[in-house]
Design a protein around this motif. Sequence first.
Motif, PDB file in Angstrom:
ATOM      1  N   SER A 246      -2.025   4.255  -5.752  1.00  0.00           N
ATOM      2  CA  SER A 246      -1.379   5.228  -4.968  1.00  0.00           C
ATOM      3  C   SER A 246       0.127   5.126  -5.074  1.00  0.00           C
ATOM      4  O   SER A 246       0.436   4.281  -5.890  1.00  0.00           O
TER       5      SER A 246
ATOM      6  N   ILE B 223       0.379   5.634   3.796  1.00  0.00           N
ATOM      7  CA  ILE B 223      -0.267   5.402   2.757  1.00  0.00           C
ATOM      8  C   ILE B 223      -1.550   4.895   2.702  1.00  0.00           C
ATOM      9  O   ILE B 223      -2.451   4.771   1.749  1.00  0.00           O
TER      10      ILE B 223
ATOM     11  N   LYS C  88      -5.567   4.998   5.208  1.00  0.00           N
ATOM     12  CA  LYS C  88      -6.577   5.674   5.793  1.00  0.00           C
ATOM     13  C   LYS C  88      -6.114   5.651   7.282  1.00  0.00           C
ATOM     14  O   LYS C  88      -6.052   4.401   7.817  1.00  0.00           O
TER      15      LYS C  88
ATOM     16  N   SER D  43      -3.660  10.800   1.855  1.00  0.00           N
ATOM     17  CA  SER D  43      -4.692   9.577   1.248  1.00  0.00           C
ATOM     18  C   SER D  43      -6.018   9.586   1.536  1.00  0.00           C
ATOM     19  O   SER D  43      -6.773   8.659   1.276  1.00  0.00           O
TER      20      SER D  43
END
Length: 264
Positions: free
Chosen positions: A82, A97, A99, A186
């Motif tokens: 990521s 960044i 969930k 994300s």
Amino acid sequence: PPYDVTPGSVLRIPPPVVYTVRAGDTLAGVGKRFSIDPRSLANLNDIQLETSLRPGQRLALPSLVKDRGPGAAATGPQVAASLAPTRSISAATRPTIVKPTFATTAAIKPPVTKAAPATEPETDSDTTQVAAIGKGKFVWPVKGEIISGYGPKGPGQRNDGINIAATAGDPVKAAAAGQVVYAGNSVPGFGNLVVIKHDGGWTSLYGNLGKMSVKIRAEVAQGQDIGSAGVSGAVDRPQVHFELRYAPSPAVKARPLDPATLLP
């Protein structure tokens, strides 16, 4: 799980892993390379098992996946972490960044997901009462035809909101006043996603946006621009995925409701 998580706890979360599709790749081939069942890979990315992959398309993979190496035709690895490395994240730091989760403890799902039984049975009476509470509180985030309605979408799949057709660049409005609790990309399937928490236990979600114009913790008014319609996530035409969720208290898991029954 045998562990208690209390307010202020710091959790270390592996970053998502993304595979960039190359010419000739198939779901079966990518699944074999990373030891993932193709059906599970399709569900994770909210696409059909028979979907043809496009070069440059990004596929989400489980965080702890192991790369068995490219095939003979591949010239190099296509796995990327990521935007930021794994790090400790608390509620007070930048959570864009990871969930997102809400005070109701309900995790966001992709626009179409495997159906899962609720922790408590939901009755028609419950739904009617909640719809009555929410009636008149919300406005349409964007004007357009509903191209995918709320509810089951085939064996084991459902849409927890509605998908509204739009023209790329159309402004997307906050359905009600509240605070932005997530703004990022994300969550597989959602693309650019904005989540707003409202008074009274309500939460609204706006997915597949072309652009986002608000940041986390921003206070927004009803009807305020929060982004624009576009093509991001698991869609192939400009649209906005919109959800409304409700929980009567933070101790109760939030449940999605059909936005079409709450909007004017």
